[in-house]
Design an enzyme around this catalytic site. Structure first.
Site, mmCIF file in Angstrom:
data_model
loop_
_atom_site.group_PDB
_atom_site.id
_atom_site.type_symbol
_atom_site.label_atom_id
_atom_site.label_comp_id
_atom_site.label_asym_id
_atom_site.label_seq_id
_atom_site.Cartn_x
_atom_site.Cartn_y
_atom_site.Cartn_z
ATOM 1 N N PHE A 294 0.420 -1.633 -0.092
ATOM 2 C CA PHE A 294 0.159 -0.435 0.199
ATOM 3 C C PHE A 294 0.924 1.529 0.276
ATOM 4 O O PHE A 294 0.281 2.442 0.700
ATOM 5 C CB PHE A 294 -0.672 -0.069 0.803
ATOM 6 C CG PHE A 294 -2.378 -1.202 1.824
ATOM 7 C CD1 PHE A 294 -2.119 -1.426 0.128
ATOM 8 C CD2 PHE A 294 -2.754 -1.227 2.219
ATOM 9 C CE1 PHE A 294 -3.252 -2.616 0.129
ATOM 10 C CE2 PHE A 294 -3.611 -2.200 2.171
ATOM 11 C CZ PHE A 294 -4.042 -2.712 1.105
ATOM 12 N N ASN B 267 -9.024 -10.610 -4.994
ATOM 13 C CA ASN B 267 -7.388 -10.209 -4.994
ATOM 14 C C ASN B 267 -6.631 -10.865 -5.324
ATOM 15 O O ASN B 267 -6.500 -11.710 -5.792
ATOM 16 C CB ASN B 267 -7.490 -9.191 -3.052
ATOM 17 C CG ASN B 267 -6.263 -8.348 -3.102
ATOM 18 O OD1 ASN B 267 -5.443 -8.419 -4.098
ATOM 19 N ND2 ASN B 267 -6.871 -7.388 -2.494
#
Length: 372
Positions: free
Chosen positions: A122, A254
């Site tokens: 992230f 994902n």
């Protein structure tokens, strides 16, 4: 071999993966800033296919195919990506605080598998900076549908995870055509634990409330993105929770932590270290998760299929299994800028050859009986 195939195999593959991404994305962004180039790129790569138009979460889109989160983490290239034909662009994952992500190298190609392995962690500018960028751009009529994918800041304790998501939702919801709660990346410690329904329920409820009090003129659709590695009973539990909470959608799936089925040698994969695998090896499992979700929720929750989608056949199979929208990322890396054009053309051909008048008619046609 196409021109892009030759360029990829002889040049791009020799460049470190994250650097190659940065260079290619820079070219896309540059094209969007030059009027002549912008018109030429759109004409070459985004011819219209009105027969592919779809409606999802109350939003009208020119087609079903979008760019998955992870490519444009900081909302810097939305309009350039739309020039390449993406029907919607999902930015992020964005976290409450800016963070650099994991140490480099953290993005790797598994060329023999047409896959990627990443442990980006992230890396992004944080929701405050991304909100400023989106505010400057504005929500443009006629532009691409923009999804905003939010996740947990790594440094935030798990006990404060809900507040961290709420902070991002409050900052970003007003600029989002839809909002996604990402609880499924394998690269943030403890994040996937939030998929357990006893923890997911208060998180989704809090984000829904944050979006509603921040944006009063419209309802911002809310989705959750799940992992392919969930057990079947956990998939069912998430599906039931989505119906219970009136969630607008589920994104399946994902990346995976599984290394099963890779043709790249186990030793070579192990040497790359931890991370999630995306691309072709994910195709079968993501399709299975999507099919299970549709059999559970029917048309009560909109489903988005992602994972291993490379061809029009892959996208068509997801639609028949229950996906209203489909997304890709890794296929873009391997197929190049003409990827979306090719996929749109193939989808239009499959729709024309099918018994269905519209894509909406085809959604879930091969999934079996929809539950009451």
């Amino acid at each position: 071999m196409s021109l892009y195939d030759a360029l990829y195999r002889r040049v791009l593959v020799r460049i470190e993966a994250e650097r190659a991404h940065r260079l290619a994305f820079g070219l896309i962004r540059t094209a969007a800033r030059v009027p002549v180039a912008r018109a030429a790129v759109a004409a070459a790569f985004a011819p219209p296919h009105p027969e592919l138009a779809v409606t999802a979460f109350g939003l009208r889109m020119p087609g079903p195919f979008g760019l998955a989160a992870g490519f444009d983490k900081n909302a810097v290239g939305i309009d350039g990506l739309a020039l390449l034909g993406f029907d919607h662009v999902e930015i992020g994952t964005v976290t409450g605080r800016p963070q650099p992500g994991n140490p480099r190298p953290r993005l790797f190609r598994l060329v023999r598998d047409r896959a990627l392995l990443n442990r980006m962690g992230f890396n992004n500018d944080g929701s405050a900076a991304v909100a400023v960028r989106l505010a400057r751009r504005g929500r443009r009529r006629g532009g691409p549908v923009v999804g905003v994918n939010i996740g947990k800041t790594k440094a935030v304790p798990e006990a404060e995870a809900v507040a961290d998501y709420v902070t991002s939702a409050e900052r970003l919801a007003r600029y989002a055509d839809y909002l996604v709660v990402n609880v499924s990346s394998p690269n943030t410690p403890g994040l996937r634990d939030l998929q357990a329904t006893d923890r997911l329920r208060p998180l989704l409820t809090a984000v829904r409330e944050a979006a509603d009090r921040t944006v009063t003129g419209r309802r911002v659709p809310l989705l959750v993105k799940i992992a392919p590695d969930l057990a079947d009973e956990d998939i069912d539990a998430v599906a039931d929770l989505a119906v219970e909470l009136g969630l607008d959608g589920i994104i399946a799936t994902n990346t995976t932590i599984s290394r099963a089925g890779l043709t790249t040698s186990p030793e070579a994969v192990a040497a790359l270290g931890a991370g999630g695998v995306s691309g072709a090896p994910l195709r079968a499992r993501s399709l299975a998760v999507l099919s299970r979700l549709y059999r559970r929720v029917g048309d009560r929750v909109t489903l988005v299929g992602v994972g291993g989608i490379e061809t029009a056949d892959d996208a068509w199979a997801r639609i028949l299994a229950g996906a209203t929208l489909v997304q890709g990322y890794s296929g873009f890396i391997y197929a190049g800028p003409a990827w979306v054009r090719t996929l749109h053309r193939g989808l239009a051909q499959r729709l024309a050859a099918s018994p269905y008048t519209t894509l909406a008619d085809a959604v879930g046609a091969h999934a079996g009986r929809t539950p009451a």
